[in-house]
Structure formats: structure tokens, C-alpha cells
Enzyme design. Structure first.
Site, PDB file in Angstrom:
ATOM      1  N   GLU A  62      -9.901   7.544   3.920  1.00  0.00           N
ATOM      2  CA  GLU A  62     -10.815   6.688   4.660  1.00  0.00           C
ATOM      3  C   GLU A  62     -10.162   5.321   4.755  1.00  0.00           C
ATOM      4  O   GLU A  62      -9.305   4.976   3.951  1.00  0.00           O
ATOM      5  CB  GLU A  62     -12.175   6.581   3.974  1.00  0.00           C
ATOM      6  CG  GLU A  62     -12.310   5.459   2.947  1.00  0.00           C
ATOM      7  CD  GLU A  62     -11.589   5.730   1.654  1.00  0.00           C
ATOM      8  OE1 GLU A  62     -11.452   6.916   1.298  1.00  0.00           O
ATOM      9  OE2 GLU A  62     -11.151   4.766   1.004  1.00  0.00           O
ATOM     10  N   SER A  79       1.551  -9.764  -1.359  1.00  0.00           N
ATOM     11  CA  SER A  79       1.170  -8.357  -1.142  1.00  0.00           C
ATOM     12  C   SER A  79       1.472  -7.853   0.261  1.00  0.00           C
ATOM     13  O   SER A  79       1.668  -6.662   0.459  1.00  0.00           O
ATOM     14  CB  SER A  79      -0.317  -8.163  -1.455  1.00  0.00           C
ATOM     15  OG  SER A  79      -1.122  -8.991  -0.647  1.00  0.00           O
ATOM     16  N   LYS A 111       0.797  -1.235   0.000  1.00  0.00           N
ATOM     17  CA  LYS A 111       0.000   0.000   0.000  1.00  0.00           C
ATOM     18  C   LYS A 111       0.825   1.279   0.000  1.00  0.00           C
ATOM     19  O   LYS A 111       0.408   2.295  -0.536  1.00  0.00           O
ATOM     20  CB  LYS A 111      -0.957   0.006   1.192  1.00  0.00           C
ATOM     21  CG  LYS A 111      -2.151  -0.916   0.992  1.00  0.00           C
ATOM     22  CD  LYS A 111      -3.230  -0.632   2.003  1.00  0.00           C
ATOM     23  CE  LYS A 111      -4.482  -1.436   1.707  1.00  0.00           C
ATOM     24  NZ  LYS A 111      -4.278  -2.897   1.919  1.00  0.00           N
TER      25      LYS A 111
HETATM   26  C1  LIG Z   1      -5.158  -3.876   1.411  1.00  0.00           C
HETATM   27  C2  LIG Z   1      -4.493  -5.144   1.092  1.00  0.00           C
HETATM   28  C3  LIG Z   1      -4.907  -5.936  -0.011  1.00  0.00           C
HETATM   29  C4  LIG Z   1      -6.101  -5.601  -0.850  1.00  0.00           C
HETATM   30  O1  LIG Z   1      -6.025  -4.399  -1.545  1.00  0.00           O
HETATM   31  P1  LIG Z   1      -5.792  -4.341  -3.125  1.00  0.00           P
HETATM   32  O2  LIG Z   1      -6.029  -2.910  -3.441  1.00  0.00           O
HETATM   33  O3  LIG Z   1      -6.754  -5.268  -3.773  1.00  0.00           O
HETATM   34  O4  LIG Z   1      -4.381  -4.748  -3.378  1.00  0.00           O
HETATM   35  C5  LIG Z   1      -4.197  -7.081  -0.295  1.00  0.00           C
HETATM   36  N1  LIG Z   1      -3.146  -7.472   0.452  1.00  0.00           N
HETATM   37  C6  LIG Z   1      -2.726  -6.752   1.530  1.00  0.00           C
HETATM   38  C7  LIG Z   1      -1.573  -7.245   2.320  1.00  0.00           C
HETATM   39  C8  LIG Z   1      -3.380  -5.568   1.875  1.00  0.00           C
HETATM   40  O5  LIG Z   1      -2.964  -4.869   2.939  1.00  0.00           O
END
Ligand SMILES: *Cc1c(COP(=O)(O)O)cnc(C)c1O
Length: 411
Positions: A125, A392, A103
Site C-alpha cells: 500500500e 533520507s 526506502k
Molecule cells: C518515506 C520517506 C520518509 C518517511 O518514512 P520513514 O519510514 O519515517 O523513514 C522520510 N524521508 C523520505 C525521503 C521518504 O521518502
């Protein structure tokens, strides 16, 4: 689609519809109160100029290197690969970014743009709190006041992230209306933006929202795909056969996919949260179950009630618990370039444990939705094919949920 737009116009006479601009295929647009259109146009103009300015790019890259920790590594997962015995598995390690997830690539980009535009105040938000933390982090780094809107119910469930934001100097404003969750917090943030549009920049946390946000957020995460391409060439001498990513709003997925959209040999798979099952009411499987509709300022697939209201989404992972999806994904679904599947809570939790034990990587539960798909995919692969999973985020933030799920009442 036309009749849907017409109906929406009739129901929302105060909304303005630009024709054709900011649409990915038939999805996207700027479904916001008319008073915000000049702000979106200003943003679009400044973003276009910044995007083509090498100095802006260099500054952004500098912060990504020195503060976020980019480039993130690509890890070969030897034990996981042996476990399946077909193909090879790599992780793109966004979990090693500062703050533990992808993020921050986006919040760094947006805060730099805000400063370039002379905006003095940042709002955001947040649902689970991860985007709030990523925003509060960059506001602390650059010395800007930060206000984060969060549903009262979400604040209760995610106290640790609320305190993180406070520690970083942000003001967290509790939203008591509606279901007291993300969509209500979004309404409040938009209300704030309408009131303070002169000096305020609204940082949106996924590839969603009115144009130009989905485009901008995608561009700020594009670095994931760029690095993946060069790392694959270094390690394997070619592009991957498959890329897997979890999809909430879709930012980590579009970030890693985008570079490969025009390379048909690379198969792209997005995994959405099935919750208790895409056939049940307790799901966040937007593509399996949603219909086109308007949320958060753009037209895309959306989970709806029979009356066409926004349905509450459910997933064990807070970050995928979102009833919509970014418009570019809706378009990629339409064209078939990306295939989307859903993975339910139990499959994801099984993948959390398996990944932890095979690789010593505790993944975020969001990420585990992508990892879980390897169970279905790997048996179909030949030995010389290889897969990249976008890792992610890391699972530390999820330890409360993980403890409860696996170890319940044990002491
Ligand atoms: C917020 C988050 C997501 C989902 O958000 P996307 O915008 O779909 O990427 C996925 N993985 C993690 C670790 C997150 O913090």
C-alpha cells in the site's frame, strides 16, 4: 495499557493477541485478523532463518552495492558548518540511493525474502507513492507481479508517482472507501493479503505493522547506521555527538539510530512533522499529541480523535503525513533514549531553501524536517562536536510543492 488492550479486545473480538511476543517494551504486537496469524508466524520463521544465513545477507548486500549504489557517501557540509560557526555538520547521503531515497534498502530486502519463501505475487500500500515506487522498482528488477493499493485522493494528488509505478509495470488499484487515503489503502491491502495469503507477500514500507515487520524493516535499514559508524571513524576518528533523522513511520531514523542505541555518548534526535503546529489539528506530531492506540497491526503512539478514532494527519511533506509511528520508536520515546521534537511546515520549507543554497543539495521535504533542527541544535554545540543528519531523500519529487510554496503565481 492493560485496560487499553482489554478494551481493544472487547471492541475487536476477531483479533488475536500473542502475549509478550513482538513487543518493544509495551509497544508492538500483532493486531491483525486471526486468519493472518499463521502467515505472520511463517514470515517470522523464514525471516529468522534467512537472517542467520550468510548467503542471504551476501545476496542482499550484493544488490545493495550493484543496484542501489551502496555504500552511500558521508558528505562534510562546509558552508553549512561555517554558517552556524559551531560544531561540524555531515550528511549521510541516502538521497543518492537508486530511486532517490532510503526506502529501497527495505524493498530489496523484503523482495528477496519473498522469493526465498516461494511467494509469487507482491502487494503493497502507498500514501504519497514513494513506497509504491520503491516496491514497483524491485518487482520489475526481479520479474514479480506487483499490485499497489492507493487511496483515490492520494492518486489524484500524486499522479506522477502513479505513472511511475505504471511505467514500472505495477498495477495501481484505486481505493474509494473512507478518506480515500493511506489508512484506507492499508485496509484494502490487508484484505487482499487475507484472501491470497498462500502465494502473496505483503511488503510494508516503514518500521510499522505487526511483528515481525518493524524488526525486519529496521534490520534492512541497519546498513545506514553501520556505514555511518565506519565513515565517522574514518573522517573524525570517533562516533558522532548527535544524529538527527526525520520520523514518519520511522524507518530511516531507526536504520541510522539502531547501531548507536547502546552508545550513550551518541545523542539521538528524531524529528516529527508538526504541520501547521503541534498545538493545532493540522499536524502529524505523533509524540507531541498522540495517545497509545492500534493502527496498521501494532500498538504504538497514534493521533486520535476524541472518540478514539484515527485522526487525519497533516504535513506539507507527504512522507511524514502519517498518524502513527513504529513501535520501537514508541519504546525509545518511553525510555528516553531518543528525544523527539516536532518541526512545522514553514521551518521545514525554510530548511529546504537554505540547504539548497548552502550545499547544492535539494533535500526531500521530509529530510528538511531533520535539517531544520540544526537551527536549534547548532548554537548549543562546541567547536569540536559533530553532527550527522540522515539525508533520507532528494527533493526532486517535491518540486511541485516547493514551486508552489516559494514561487506561487510567478511565471
Ligand atoms: C518515506 C520517506 C520518509 C518517511 O518514512 P520513514 O519510514 O519515517 O523513514 C522520510 N524521508 C523520505 C525521503 C521518504 O521518502
Amino acid at each position: 495499557m492493560d485496560s487499553l488492550l482489554k478494551q481493544h479486545k472487547q471492541d475487536n473480538p476477531g483479533y488475536l493477541f500473542p502475549d509478550g511476543r513482538g513487543y518493544f517494551g509495551r509497544f508492538g504486537g500483532k493486531f491483525v485478523p486471526e486468519i493472518l496469524i499463521p502467515a505472520l508466524e511463517e514470515l517470522e520463521k523464514h525471516y529468522q532463518i534467512a537472517k542467520s544465513d550468510p548467503a542471504f545477507r551476501e545476496e542482499r548486500m550484493k544488490h545493495l552495492r550493484e543496484y542501489v549504489g551502496r555504500p552511500t557517501p558521508m558528505t562534510f557540509n562546509e558552508r553549512m558548518t561555517d554558517f552556524y560557526g559551531t560544531g561540524r555538520i555531515y550528511f549521510k547521503r541516502e538521497d543518492l540511493c537508486h530511486t532517490g531515497a532510503h526506502k529501497i534498502n527495505n524493498t530489496v530486502g523484503q523482495v528477496l525474502l519473498a522469493m526465498r519463501m516461494g511467494k509469487k505475487r507482491i502487494i503493497a500500500e502507498t500514501g504519497a507513492g514513494q513506497h509504491g515506487v520503491a516496491t514497483a522498482t524491485v518487482c520489475a528488477r526481479f520479474g514479480l507481479p506487483c499490485i499497489v493499493y492507493m487511496g483515490a485522493e492520494d492518486m489524484r494528488r500524486q499522479k506522477l508517482n502513479v505513472d511511475r509505478m505504471r511505467l514500472l509495470g505495477a498495477e495501481v488499484r484505486s481505493v474509494e472507501s473512507g478518506s480515500k487515503t493511506l489508512k484506507d489503502a492499508t485496509n484494502e491491502a490487508i484484505r487482499d493479503w487475507v484472501t491470497n495469503v498462500e502465494d502473496t507477500f505483503y511488503i510494508i514500507g516503514s518500521a510499522v505493522g505487526p511483528h515481525p515487520y518493524p524488526l525486519m524493516v529496521r534490520d534492512f535499514h541497519d546498513v545506514i547506521g553501520l556505514e555511518t559508524e565506519s565513515q565517522c571513524h574514518e573522517l573524525e576518528g570517533r562516533n558522532p555527538d548527535y544524529i538527527l533523522a526525520c520520523v514518519g513511520g520511522g524507518s530511516n531514523a531507526i536504520g541510522i539510530f539502531h547501531r548507536f542505541i547502546d552508545k550513550p555518548e551518541v545523542k539521538l534526535i528524531g524529528l516529527e512533522a508538526g504541520g501547521e503546529g503541534a498545538a493545532t489539528q493540522r499536524t502529524a506530531a505523533t509524540f507531541a499529541k498522540g495517545q497509545p492506540g492500534v493502527l496498521h497491526g501494532s500498538l504504538s503512539f497514534l493521533l486520535q480523535t476524541e472518540q478514539g478514532q484515527i485522526a487525519l494527519a497533516h504535513s506539507i511533506s507527504a512522507g511524514l503525513d502519517y498518524p502513527g509511528v513504529g513501535p520501537e520508536h514508541a519504546h525509545l520515546f518511553d525510555t528516553g533514549r531518543v528525544s523527539y521534537h516536532s518541526v512545522d511546515d514553514h521551518e521545514a520549507m525554510k530548511a529546504v531553501k537554505q540547504c539548497s543554497r548552502l550545499e547544492g543539495i535539494i533535500p526531500a521535504i521530509e529530510t528538511a524536517h531533520a535539517i531544520a533542527w540544526l537551527d536549534k541544535l547548532m548554537p548549543q554545540l562546541s567547536k569540536d562536536e559533530f553532527v550527522v543528519v540522515n539525508c533520507s531523500g532528494r527533493g526532486d519529487k517535491d518540486m511541485g510543492t516547493i514551486s508552489e510554496y516559494f514561487y506561487g503565481n510567478e511565471s
